[in-house]
Design a protein around this motif. Structure first.
Motif, PDB file in Angstrom:
ATOM      1  N   GLY A  16       1.093  -1.391  -0.051  1.00 29.41           N
ATOM      2  CA  GLY A  16       0.168   0.046   0.000  1.00 29.41           C
ATOM      3  C   GLY A  16       0.658   1.102   0.465  1.00 29.41           C
ATOM      4  O   GLY A  16       2.403   1.244   0.139  1.00 29.41           O
ATOM      5  N   ALA A  17      -0.076   2.229  -0.432  1.00 26.47           N
ATOM      6  CA  ALA A  17       0.512   3.695  -0.265  1.00 26.47           C
ATOM      7  C   ALA A  17       1.932   3.839   1.138  1.00 26.47           C
ATOM      8  O   ALA A  17       2.824   4.483   0.829  1.00 26.47           O
ATOM      9  N   ALA A  18       0.618   3.519   1.967  1.00 31.33           N
ATOM     10  CA  ALA A  18       1.773   4.394   3.159  1.00 31.33           C
ATOM     11  C   ALA A  18       2.948   3.903   3.642  1.00 31.33           C
ATOM     12  O   ALA A  18       4.306   4.232   3.457  1.00 31.33           O
ATOM     13  N   ALA A  19       3.063   1.521   3.382  1.00 26.70           N
ATOM     14  CA  ALA A  19       4.035   1.301   3.291  1.00 26.70           C
ATOM     15  C   ALA A  19       5.617   2.142   2.125  1.00 26.70           C
ATOM     16  O   ALA A  19       6.434   2.220   3.021  1.00 26.70           O
ATOM     17  N   ASN A  20       4.809   1.811   0.813  1.00 23.37           N
ATOM     18  CA  ASN A  20       6.393   2.444  -0.095  1.00 23.37           C
ATOM     19  C   ASN A  20       6.621   3.576   0.367  1.00 23.37           C
ATOM     20  O   ASN A  20       7.806   4.126   0.307  1.00 23.37           O
ATOM     21  N   ARG A  21       5.399   4.674   1.040  1.00 21.00           N
ATOM     22  CA  ARG A  21       6.295   6.026   1.370  1.00 21.00           C
ATOM     23  C   ARG A  21       6.810   6.294   2.822  1.00 21.00           C
ATOM     24  O   ARG A  21       8.248   6.967   2.079  1.00 21.00           O
ATOM     25  N   ILE A  22       6.611   5.431   3.671  1.00 23.18           N
ATOM     26  CA  ILE A  22       8.028   5.139   4.597  1.00 23.18           C
ATOM     27  C   ILE A  22       9.227   4.541   3.849  1.00 23.18           C
ATOM     28  O   ILE A  22      10.782   4.778   4.411  1.00 23.18           O
ATOM     29  N   GLU A  23       9.254   3.430   3.639  1.00 24.16           N
ATOM     30  CA  GLU A  23      10.038   2.688   2.609  1.00 24.16           C
ATOM     31  C   GLU A  23      11.368   3.778   2.180  1.00 24.16           C
ATOM     32  O   GLU A  23      12.432   4.084   2.490  1.00 24.16           O
ATOM     33  N   GLN A  24      10.914   4.406   1.314  1.00 30.78           N
ATOM     34  CA  GLN A  24      10.738   5.628   0.245  1.00 30.78           C
ATOM     35  C   GLN A  24      11.893   6.547   0.991  1.00 30.78           C
ATOM     36  O   GLN A  24      12.874   7.019   1.004  1.00 30.78           O
ATOM     37  N   LEU A  25      11.110   7.135   2.692  1.00 30.95           N
ATOM     38  CA  LEU A  25      11.927   7.789   3.210  1.00 30.95           C
ATOM     39  C   LEU A  25      12.939   7.431   3.555  1.00 30.95           C
ATOM     40  O   LEU A  25      14.328   7.994   3.768  1.00 30.95           O
ATOM     41  N   ALA A  26      12.890   6.138   3.790  1.00 33.65           N
ATOM     42  CA  ALA A  26      13.443   5.009   5.017  1.00 33.65           C
ATOM     43  C   ALA A  26      14.872   5.195   3.774  1.00 33.65           C
ATOM     44  O   ALA A  26      16.092   5.317   4.419  1.00 33.65           O
ATOM     45  N   LEU A  27      14.797   4.741   2.673  1.00 35.44           N
ATOM     46  CA  LEU A  27      16.171   4.419   1.605  1.00 35.44           C
ATOM     47  C   LEU A  27      17.033   5.843   0.797  1.00 35.44           C
ATOM     48  O   LEU A  27      17.737   5.575   1.134  1.00 35.44           O
ATOM     49  N   LYS A  28      16.042   6.456   1.561  1.00 34.15           N
ATOM     50  CA  LYS A  28      16.306   7.768   0.975  1.00 34.15           C
ATOM     51  C   LYS A  28      17.505   8.494   1.664  1.00 34.15           C
ATOM     52  O   LYS A  28      18.643   9.005   1.671  1.00 34.15           O
ATOM     53  N   LEU A  29      16.763   8.383   3.360  1.00 35.68           N
ATOM     54  CA  LEU A  29      18.015   8.829   3.710  1.00 35.68           C
ATOM     55  C   LEU A  29      19.266   7.562   4.064  1.00 35.68           C
ATOM     56  O   LEU A  29      20.475   8.803   4.910  1.00 35.68           O
ATOM     57  N   HIS A  30      19.093   6.374   3.917  1.00 34.21           N
ATOM     58  CA  HIS A  30      20.527   5.738   4.334  1.00 34.21           C
ATOM     59  C   HIS A  30      21.389   6.412   2.854  1.00 34.21           C
ATOM     60  O   HIS A  30      22.549   6.229   3.076  1.00 34.21           O
ATOM     61  N   GLN A  31      20.177   6.470   2.012  1.00 34.77           N
ATOM     62  CA  GLN A  31      21.498   7.230   0.582  1.00 34.77           C
ATOM     63  C   GLN A  31      22.108   8.280   0.545  1.00 34.77           C
ATOM     64  O   GLN A  31      23.288   8.580   0.914  1.00 34.77           O
ATOM     65  N   ASN A  32      21.678   9.460   1.825  1.00 32.63           N
ATOM     66  CA  ASN A  32      21.820  10.673   2.307  1.00 32.63           C
ATOM     67  C   ASN A  32      23.399  10.157   3.143  1.00 32.63           C
ATOM     68  O   ASN A  32      23.243  11.351   4.024  1.00 32.63           O
ATOM     69  N   ASN A  33      23.651   9.182   3.625  1.00 31.98           N
ATOM     70  CA  ASN A  33      24.602   8.833   4.720  1.00 31.98           C
ATOM     71  C   ASN A  33      23.832   9.326   6.115  1.00 31.98           C
ATOM     72  O   ASN A  33      24.444   9.456   7.224  1.00 31.98           O
ATOM     73  N   TYR A  34      22.738   9.127   6.163  1.00 31.04           N
ATOM     74  CA  TYR A  34      21.445   8.804   7.649  1.00 31.04           C
ATOM     75  C   TYR A  34      22.428   6.874   7.937  1.00 31.04           C
ATOM     76  O   TYR A  34      21.479   6.706   7.321  1.00 31.04           O
ATOM     77  N   ARG A  35      22.334   6.644   9.660  1.00 30.18           N
ATOM     78  CA  ARG A  35      21.790   4.991   9.863  1.00 30.18           C
ATOM     79  C   ARG A  35      20.399   5.078  10.600  1.00 30.18           C
ATOM     80  O   ARG A  35      20.289   6.060  10.958  1.00 30.18           O
ATOM     81  N   VAL A  36      19.910   4.639   9.492  1.00 29.76           N
ATOM     82  CA  VAL A  36      18.491   4.483   9.490  1.00 29.76           C
ATOM     83  C   VAL A  36      17.116   3.144  10.040  1.00 29.76           C
ATOM     84  O   VAL A  36      18.072   2.039   9.716  1.00 29.76           O
TER      85      VAL A  36
END
Length: 394
Positions: A16-36
């Motif tokens: 669903g959209a909610a799960a996808n939205r949060i996953e994308q946020l987590a992955l993008k933060l990780h790609q920008n040097n955050y430990r998520v």
């Protein structure tokens, strides 16, 4: 690497959209040097039953694509019985309260809202621990509940919800709003609150359009997503007039209206409506490659709501038939993504379908190409994230 925690009621393998939205946020933060890390319930959505891998467990810790996911106990349910639903919400709220109270958490925490009670519990504990709270608001509750007639204005529940809403806005250091309407609403309550627009852009990484326009075939209209009250897909099926049109409607998803939709389709075969059930996101996108137009409905205009399907399917190149009102209309018109029918006006919707049925496949193909290019330029999740990080949001 800097640590950051995300608290959410949904996370893949839930769909669903909610799960996808949060996953994308987590992955993008990780790609920008955050430990998520992410805290969420044991996987159960949308059926309200624990997935087999989580049954009999109180908590599970996983590593998914370099994101540490901590799943904690919930009594899951999608029952229409209000008491059962409340017990379900309270079960995860209790687990989350004790987890946040006694576990060491990073200084920066992203809290997803709604659900309102869960965001309140999170903000309450985190504010006591003096954490930086980044509130991610995807819908305005309880306002949306009033518009959906799920809550009575002026009732005790409504007044309590208003208290929760104001509390979380007040205590958040920064607020991310999924629409301009959300930010306007929050500023009406707290004019000086730091708010930033954070659209639900997808991250498909699709450099070339993969859609295939099939000649000498009906135009394939599709809906893919939650079959719930807010979307009104059952009512949509009842009111569409597809007889005599070169259009088929294909439905993908699961939710509270699933059984009603299946029963209706079985008795109305001349309507050319096909139900495919729920597909995993990648499989869904592959299945849709020969489809033509995405329909994005809402049962009523919900202030602050902008369905993420506009961005998701626009980014794949699909023209959008939007039937939800509000800010979504502005986005579809501004970027020339397709057609807008007045929310709740089935006469207008059926008129738009009549126009669509007269299109040649070559015209549909040209629309797909335009929309794909427009979305590539305008709906860029990487640029959006970099701008927010530069503004010290995270």
């Amino acid at each position: 690497m800097e640590d950051i925690l995300i608290i959410s009621n949904y996370y893949p393998p839930e769909q669903g959209a909610a799960a996808n939205r949060i996953e994308q946020l987590a992955l993008k933060l990780h790609q920008n040097n955050y430990r998520v890390s992410v805290v969420c319930p044991l996987g159960n959505y949308p059926k309200g039953v624990l997935f087999p891998e989580y049954k009999g467990k109180f908590s599970v810790t996983e590593n998914l694509d370099n994101i540490t996911v901590k799943r904690i106990w919930i009594y899951p349910s999608v029952s229409k019985n209000l008491i059962v639903r409340i017990l379900s919400v309270l079960s995860f709220s209790s687990s989350l309260f004790f987890y946040l109270l006694f576990k060491k958490t990073p200084q920066k925490v992203v809290v997803q809202s709604p659900p309102l009670l869960l965001s309140f519990i999170s903000v309450l504990v985190l504010s006591l621990k003096k954490k930086k709270i980044i509130l991610n608001v995807s819908d305005l509750w309880p306002l949306a509940a009033i518009e959906l007639e799920a809550l009575k204005k002026g009732s005790l529940s409504h007044k309590f919800s208003l208290f929760l809403e104001r509390f979380i806005y007040k205590r958040a250091a920064v607020i991310l709003g999924q629409s301009n309407e959300i930010i306007t609403h929050i500023h009406s309550l707290f004019p000086n609150k730091k708010c930033f627009l954070y659209r639900n852009f997808p991250d498909h990484k699709v450099e070339e359009m993969t859609l295939k326009t099939a000649e000498n075939q009906p135009i394939k209209l599709f809906y893919a997503g939650l079959l719930g009250i807010a979307q009104g897909v059952f009512e949509l099926c009842q009111n569409l007039e597809l007889k005599g049109l070169t259009i088929e409607l294909h439905l993908f998803g699961d939710g509270a209206e699933k059984n009603e939709i299946e029963r209706f389709i079985s008795t109305q075969k001349e309507q050319k409506i096909v139900f495919h059930g729920m597909l995993e996101r990648k499989a869904l996108h592959e299945k849709l490659q020969t489809f033509d137009i995405a329909i994005v409905p809402l049962k009523t205009r919900i202030y602050g709501s902008v369905p993420s399907k506009i961005f998701e399917y626009g980014s794949l190149g699909f023209p959008i038939l939007y039937f939800g009102g509000g800010e979504g209309e502005t986005i579809v018109n501004e970027h020339q993504l397709g057609w807008v029918a007045k929310v709740g006006n089935y006469n207008d919707l059926n008129q738009k379908l009549t126009l669509i049925s007269k299109l040649k496949k070559a015209e549909v193909d040209l629309m797909k190409q335009h929309i794909f290019k427009e979305a590539q330029q305008r709906f860029d999740l990487d640029n959006q994230m970099k701008e927010l990080i530069a503004l010290d949001v995270f």
